[in-house]
Scaffold this motif. Structure first.
Motif, PDB file in Angstrom:
ATOM      1  N   VAL A 171      39.588  28.297  39.520  1.00 28.18           N
ATOM      2  CA  VAL A 171      38.985  29.148  38.492  1.00 28.18           C
ATOM      3  C   VAL A 171      37.591  28.630  38.125  1.00 28.18           C
ATOM      4  CG1 VAL A 171      39.240  29.953  36.090  1.00 28.18           C
ATOM      5  CG2 VAL A 171      41.194  29.986  37.645  1.00 28.18           C
ATOM      6  N   ARG A 172      37.302  27.392  38.455  1.00 30.85           N
ATOM      7  CA  ARG A 172      35.949  26.870  38.223  1.00 30.85           C
ATOM      8  C   ARG A 172      34.919  27.663  39.035  1.00 30.85           C
ATOM      9  NH1 ARG A 172      38.775  22.553  39.208  1.00 30.85           N
ATOM     10  NH2 ARG A 172      37.683  21.313  37.633  1.00 30.85           N
ATOM     11  N   LEU A 173      35.330  28.302  40.115  1.00 31.24           N
ATOM     12  CA  LEU A 173      34.418  29.181  40.844  1.00 31.24           C
ATOM     13  C   LEU A 173      33.955  30.337  39.956  1.00 31.24           C
ATOM     14  CD1 LEU A 173      36.158  29.462  44.332  1.00 31.24           C
ATOM     15  CD2 LEU A 173      33.810  28.697  43.949  1.00 31.24           C
ATOM     16  N   HIS A 174      34.893  30.957  39.253  1.00 30.08           N
ATOM     17  CA  HIS A 174      34.553  32.036  38.336  1.00 30.08           C
ATOM     18  C   HIS A 174      33.560  31.533  37.292  1.00 30.08           C
ATOM     19  CE1 HIS A 174      38.348  34.497  39.326  1.00 30.08           C
ATOM     20  NE2 HIS A 174      38.521  33.340  39.942  1.00 30.08           N
ATOM     21  N   ARG A 194      39.169  36.550  43.303  1.00 27.85           N
ATOM     22  CA  ARG A 194      39.334  35.466  44.289  1.00 27.85           C
ATOM     23  C   ARG A 194      40.585  35.809  45.081  1.00 27.85           C
ATOM     24  NH1 ARG A 194      39.892  32.702  48.079  1.00 27.85           N
ATOM     25  NH2 ARG A 194      40.073  30.433  48.149  1.00 27.85           N
ATOM     26  N   VAL A 195      40.408  36.193  46.344  1.00 26.11           N
ATOM     27  CA  VAL A 195      41.475  36.838  47.108  1.00 26.11           C
ATOM     28  C   VAL A 195      41.522  36.321  48.539  1.00 26.11           C
ATOM     29  CG1 VAL A 195      41.601  38.968  45.745  1.00 26.11           C
ATOM     30  CG2 VAL A 195      39.831  38.721  47.503  1.00 26.11           C
ATOM     31  N   GLN A 196      42.503  36.833  49.310  1.00 27.14           N
ATOM     32  CA  GLN A 196      42.690  36.433  50.705  1.00 27.14           C
ATOM     33  C   GLN A 196      42.864  37.662  51.603  1.00 27.14           C
ATOM     34  OE1 GLN A 196      45.174  35.432  48.368  1.00 27.14           O
ATOM     35  NE2 GLN A 196      43.935  33.742  47.648  1.00 27.14           N
ATOM     36  N   PRO A 197      41.869  38.514  51.719  1.00 24.96           N
ATOM     37  CA  PRO A 197      42.011  39.700  52.575  1.00 24.96           C
ATOM     38  C   PRO A 197      42.147  39.292  54.044  1.00 24.96           C
ATOM     39  CG  PRO A 197      40.092  39.854  51.111  1.00 24.96           C
ATOM     40  CD  PRO A 197      40.553  38.433  51.094  1.00 24.96           C
ATOM     41  N   ALA A 241      29.422  39.214  47.370  1.00 23.72           N
ATOM     42  CA  ALA A 241      30.613  38.438  47.741  1.00 23.72           C
ATOM     43  C   ALA A 241      30.211  37.258  48.604  1.00 23.72           C
ATOM     44  CB  ALA A 241      31.602  39.323  48.496  1.00 23.72           C
ATOM     45  N   ILE A 242      31.075  36.262  48.615  1.00 25.22           N
ATOM     46  CA  ILE A 242      30.940  35.145  49.541  1.00 25.22           C
ATOM     47  C   ILE A 242      32.292  34.921  50.190  1.00 25.22           C
ATOM     48  CG2 ILE A 242      31.370  33.421  47.709  1.00 25.22           C
ATOM     49  CD1 ILE A 242      29.450  31.554  49.267  1.00 25.22           C
ATOM     50  N   VAL A 243      32.279  34.696  51.496  1.00 23.34           N
ATOM     51  CA  VAL A 243      33.496  34.430  52.250  1.00 23.34           C
ATOM     52  C   VAL A 243      33.666  32.923  52.373  1.00 23.34           C
ATOM     53  CG1 VAL A 243      34.663  34.724  54.466  1.00 23.34           C
ATOM     54  CG2 VAL A 243      33.316  36.610  53.508  1.00 23.34           C
ATOM     55  N   LEU A 244      34.868  32.450  52.115  1.00 25.19           N
ATOM     56  CA  LEU A 244      35.190  31.029  52.227  1.00 25.19           C
ATOM     57  C   LEU A 244      35.937  30.832  53.546  1.00 25.19           C
ATOM     58  CD1 LEU A 244      36.532  30.500  48.588  1.00 25.19           C
ATOM     59  CD2 LEU A 244      34.164  30.401  49.399  1.00 25.19           C
ATOM     60  N   VAL A 247      35.409  35.386  47.526  1.00 27.52           N
ATOM     61  CA  VAL A 247      35.154  35.576  46.105  1.00 27.52           C
ATOM     62  C   VAL A 247      34.252  36.796  45.998  1.00 27.52           C
ATOM     63  CG1 VAL A 247      34.296  34.560  43.968  1.00 27.52           C
ATOM     64  CG2 VAL A 247      35.285  33.085  45.735  1.00 27.52           C
ATOM     65  N   VAL A 248      34.708  37.797  45.255  1.00 31.00           N
ATOM     66  CA  VAL A 248      34.003  39.081  45.184  1.00 31.00           C
ATOM     67  C   VAL A 248      33.647  39.378  43.731  1.00 31.00           C
ATOM     68  CG1 VAL A 248      34.061  41.506  45.846  1.00 31.00           C
ATOM     69  CG2 VAL A 248      35.429  39.841  47.134  1.00 31.00           C
ATOM     70  N   THR A 249      32.433  39.813  43.512  1.00 28.81           N
ATOM     71  CA  THR A 249      31.953  40.070  42.160  1.00 28.81           C
ATOM     72  C   THR A 249      31.728  41.553  41.921  1.00 28.81           C
ATOM     73  OG1 THR A 249      29.571  39.972  42.633  1.00 28.81           O
ATOM     74  CG2 THR A 249      30.712  37.878  42.297  1.00 28.81           C
TER      75      THR A 249
END
Length: 228
Positions: A71-74, A89-92, A146-149, A155-157
């Protein structure tokens, strides 16, 4: 805390699970004022119940007890981006598959234009559970949607949580198109990528684009009738 903020949080959480964008892990959040955001409880998003409420997290200071480490990413994104009002913050799965190839989806169809020319790819594989690393990820995100990890999802805004949820669906669909075209790419065939001008014109919020996607994502939810 407004009751509707918890309501939207629950709807978005279950929508991520219903549409295969998150499973046992992940979290969604929405900004509630200049100094705080609300995040889902530490449980699988599809299992968030109608009685659950989010946890209020301050932008300054440590994470509250019981809040998941990533959650520190948020927190770091909200600190850096005043335009962001919601985060998923998801796993598509298609996004995950592309990241294993060191790729993120290009602007090859309408939904892909919302991330043009393509989302950045965070190259590290460890979960982001340290403040300093979260700052680095937020810096790499920059002004992108968004940024892909790598190997860890995305992580999508969005301007709101509803918008972030819609953008999450858009991102996965863009990755699906990119994956479908990999055989053609291997055969030497080039895709018709949108130009910067075409992408800017297509990535619109006009015509109820986001409102209709939010309706689609939430349709059938036990709480959706209350919001309809």
């Amino acid at each position: 805390m407004r009751d509707d903020a918890h309501h939207i949080l629950r709807l978005a959480a279950r929508a991520m699970g219903r549409h295969g964008l998150a499973h046992a892990y992940g979290h969604v959040s929405q900004r509630v004022d200049a100094g705080h955001f609300l995040v889902t409880p530490p449980r699988p998003l599809p299992t968030v119940s109608v009685e659950d409420e989010g946890t209020l997290v301050p932008l300054d200071g440590p994470l509250p007890d019981g809040v998941l480490g990533e959650v520190r990413l948020h927190r770091e994104i909200y600190r850096k981006r005043e335009d962001v009002g919601g985060i998923c913050r998801v796993q598509p799965p298609a996004v995950m598959a592309l990241s294993a190839l060191g790729m993120t989806p290009r602007a090859l169809h309408g939904f892909g234009t919302y991330f043009a020319p393509m989302p950045p790819l965070w190259p590290e594989t460890a979960l982001v559970r340290e403040d300093a690393v979260a700052v680095q990820v937020a810096d790499m995100l920059g002004e992108a949607t968004a940024i892909v990890l790598r190997g860890n999802g995305a992580v999508v805004t969005g301007r709101t949580l509803e918008t972030a949820a819609a953008n999450t669906f858009f991102l996965e669909d863009a990755a699906r198109i990119e994956l479908a075209l990999l055989p053609a790419r291997a055969a030497g065939l080039g895709a018709l990528e949108y130009s910067a001008e075409e992408a800017a014109a297509r990535a619109t919020a006009a015509g109820g684009i986001y409102e209709r996607m939010w309706d689609y994502l939430c349709f059938g939810d036990v709480e959706w009738k209350e919001a309809a």
